[in-house]
Motif scaffolding. Structure first.
Motif, short mmCIF file in Angstrom:
data_model
loop_
_atom_site.label_atom_id
_atom_site.label_comp_id
_atom_site.label_asym_id
_atom_site.label_seq_id
_atom_site.Cartn_x
_atom_site.Cartn_y
_atom_site.Cartn_z
N SER A 1 16.71 5.64 6.78
CA SER A 1 17.28 6.87 6.22
C SER A 1 16.18 7.86 5.89
O SER A 1 15.09 7.49 5.47
CB SER A 1 18.07 6.52 4.95
OG SER A 1 18.36 7.69 4.21
N VAL A 2 16.47 9.13 6.07
CA VAL A 2 15.49 10.17 5.79
C VAL A 2 15.06 10.13 4.32
O VAL A 2 13.92 10.45 3.98
CB VAL A 2 16.04 11.56 6.17
CG1 VAL A 2 17.26 11.91 5.32
CG2 VAL A 2 14.98 12.63 6.03
N TRP A 3 15.97 9.69 3.43
CA TRP A 3 15.63 9.61 2.01
C TRP A 3 14.60 8.53 1.75
O TRP A 3 13.73 8.68 0.89
CB TRP A 3 16.89 9.36 1.18
CG TRP A 3 17.80 10.54 1.16
CD1 TRP A 3 18.98 10.69 1.83
CD2 TRP A 3 17.59 11.77 0.44
NE1 TRP A 3 19.52 11.94 1.59
CE2 TRP A 3 18.69 12.62 0.73
CE3 TRP A 3 16.58 12.23 -0.41
CZ2 TRP A 3 18.81 13.89 0.19
CZ3 TRP A 3 16.71 13.50 -0.94
CH2 TRP A 3 17.80 14.31 -0.64
N PHE A 4 14.67 7.42 2.49
CA PHE A 4 13.68 6.37 2.34
C PHE A 4 12.30 6.90 2.72
O PHE A 4 11.31 6.64 2.04
CB PHE A 4 14.03 5.17 3.23
CG PHE A 4 15.18 4.35 2.74
CD1 PHE A 4 15.83 4.65 1.56
CD2 PHE A 4 15.63 3.26 3.46
CE1 PHE A 4 16.90 3.91 1.09
CE2 PHE A 4 16.69 2.49 3.00
CZ PHE A 4 17.33 2.82 1.82
N PRO B 1 0.82 -1.23 0.00
CA PRO B 1 0.00 0.00 0.00
C PRO B 1 0.85 1.27 0.00
O PRO B 1 0.46 2.27 -0.62
CB PRO B 1 -0.83 -0.12 1.29
CG PRO B 1 -0.85 -1.57 1.60
CD PRO B 1 0.46 -2.11 1.13
N CYS B 2 1.98 1.24 0.68
CA CYS B 2 2.87 2.39 0.71
C CYS B 2 3.37 2.70 -0.70
O CYS B 2 3.36 3.85 -1.15
CB CYS B 2 4.04 2.11 1.65
SG CYS B 2 5.27 3.43 1.73
N PHE B 3 3.79 1.67 -1.42
CA PHE B 3 4.29 1.83 -2.79
C PHE B 3 3.17 2.34 -3.70
O PHE B 3 3.38 3.26 -4.51
CB PHE B 3 4.82 0.49 -3.29
CG PHE B 3 5.21 0.48 -4.73
CD1 PHE B 3 6.28 1.25 -5.18
CD2 PHE B 3 4.52 -0.29 -5.65
CE1 PHE B 3 6.64 1.25 -6.52
CE2 PHE B 3 4.89 -0.30 -6.99
CZ PHE B 3 5.94 0.48 -7.43
N HIS B 4 1.99 1.78 -3.57
CA HIS B 4 0.86 2.20 -4.40
C HIS B 4 0.51 3.66 -4.13
O HIS B 4 0.27 4.45 -5.06
CB HIS B 4 -0.35 1.31 -4.13
CG HIS B 4 -1.57 1.69 -4.91
ND1 HIS B 4 -2.53 2.57 -4.41
CD2 HIS B 4 -1.99 1.34 -6.15
CE1 HIS B 4 -3.48 2.72 -5.31
NE2 HIS B 4 -3.17 1.99 -6.37
N ASN B 5 0.50 4.04 -2.85
CA ASN B 5 0.17 5.42 -2.49
C ASN B 5 1.19 6.39 -3.07
O ASN B 5 0.83 7.46 -3.58
CB ASN B 5 0.14 5.54 -0.97
CG ASN B 5 -0.15 6.95 -0.50
OD1 ASN B 5 -1.25 7.47 -0.66
ND2 ASN B 5 0.85 7.61 0.07
N VAL C 1 11.67 3.69 -5.89
CA VAL C 1 10.57 4.00 -4.96
C VAL C 1 10.14 2.74 -4.21
O VAL C 1 9.93 2.77 -2.99
CB VAL C 1 9.37 4.63 -5.70
CG1 VAL C 1 8.20 4.81 -4.75
CG2 VAL C 1 9.77 5.96 -6.31
N TYR C 2 10.02 1.62 -4.93
CA TYR C 2 9.63 0.37 -4.27
C TYR C 2 10.67 -0.04 -3.23
O TYR C 2 10.32 -0.47 -2.13
CB TYR C 2 9.43 -0.76 -5.27
CG TYR C 2 9.02 -2.05 -4.59
CD1 TYR C 2 7.68 -2.26 -4.23
CD2 TYR C 2 9.96 -3.03 -4.26
CE1 TYR C 2 7.31 -3.41 -3.56
CE2 TYR C 2 9.58 -4.17 -3.59
CZ TYR C 2 8.26 -4.37 -3.25
OH TYR C 2 7.89 -5.51 -2.58
N ALA D 1 9.28 7.39 0.08
CA ALA D 1 8.11 6.54 0.34
C ALA D 1 6.87 7.37 0.66
O ALA D 1 5.76 6.84 0.71
CB ALA D 1 8.40 5.58 1.48
N LYS D 2 7.07 8.67 0.89
CA LYS D 2 5.97 9.60 1.18
C LYS D 2 5.16 9.15 2.40
O LYS D 2 3.93 9.12 2.39
CB LYS D 2 5.05 9.75 -0.03
CG LYS D 2 5.75 10.37 -1.25
CD LYS D 2 4.81 10.54 -2.43
CE LYS D 2 3.82 11.68 -2.21
NZ LYS D 2 4.48 12.99 -2.18
#
Length: 257
Positions: A239-242, A64-68, A106-107, A246-247
């Motif tokens: 990491s903050v970048w992750f 769901p995180c990836f889809h969002n 992103v995934y 991932a939003k």
């Protein structure tokens, strides 16, 4: 219960809606199961099942995180721009590889955000639940147990840890996980209420917890129980970048007692 099972649960005989017998029977059986559940303190013999349920309950947020993230207007625009850029560079392959690399990145970020959390917790505090959650009188770790096909199974878990802030004492709710087979039937409500009652008995001023913006069902449950949103942040073990890619936002909620 999956949405597909309930999409067909209504029919219209004589201008009235009646629940389909199969879905009604399922809901009744799940309701009876929840009513028979026993919420009890964790035992060392529960460890393997609890760790497996914890891992499943956290990792299920990856998709769901990836889809969002990928369906957000910004990420759709980036994907399209990379596709066009690759094509304009004179390569059909580039039109596939560039957006493909972006989607893969992103995934990976969504996966590692949750998977790294599971790895860290399984390596540290979840390896010694009695020591970390049951060694003090104002801390506790509960499991919800039910008999399924003649065998006791753990269907959920939740923990609370006492915290001190000056003269104020409050409880922090942790590890709320409900088995996928036992959701939407009130078990989460019962588990959270167990924590609230425990904190009230000890004279705590409030209960606090953290969840993520992805866990919309959990947020709705907590608000139904009287929790309010007090803070949002992006500080995690990853990491903050992750977190940014991932939003995902971490939400802090609290309920005054």
């Amino acid at each position: 219960m999956s949405g597909s099972n309930c999409n067909q649960q209504y029919r219209r005989p004589s201008n009235s809606h009646v629940l389909n017998g199969h879905c009604t029977s399922y809901l009744q059986s799940m309701f009876l199961l929840v009513m028979q559940l026993v919420i009890r303190r964790y035992r060392p013999s529960d460890k393997d099942t609890v760790l497996a349920l914890f891992s499943i309950g956290i990792r299920e947020h990856i998709r769901p995180c990836f889809h969002n993230a990928m369906t957000s207007p910004l990420y759709l625009a980036i994907t399209l721009a990379l596709c066009v850029t690759g094509y304009l560079l004179g390569s059909v392959l580039g039109a596939v590889v560039l957006p493909g690399a972006w989607v893969g990145l992103v995934y990976y970020c969504c996966h590692e955000l949750y998977a790294s959390y599971v790895r860290e917790k399984l390596r540290t505090e979840m390896q010694d639940i009695p020591g970390n959650y049951l060694s003090r009188p104002d801390d506790c770790f509960w499991v919800a147990e039910a008999e399924v096909d003649g065998r006791a199974q753990i269907m959920g878990m939740v923990a609370v840890v006492a915290k001190q802030s000056g003269k104020e004492r409050h409880g922090e709710l942790f590890r709320m996980i409900i088995s996928p087979s036992c959701r939407r039937v009130g078990l989460g409500f019962r588990m959270a209420q167990t924590v609230i009652d425990f904190c009230k008995e000890r004279g705590f001023s409030r209960v606090v917890l953290e969840t993520t913006s992805m866990q919309t069902a959990a947020v709705a449950l907590y608000k139904k129980l009287g929790f309010s949103h007090v803070l949002s942040h992006t500080k995690t073990q990853a990491s903050v970048w992750f977190v940014m890619l991932a939003k995902v936002t971490v939400l802090q909620l609290e309920k005054h007692l």
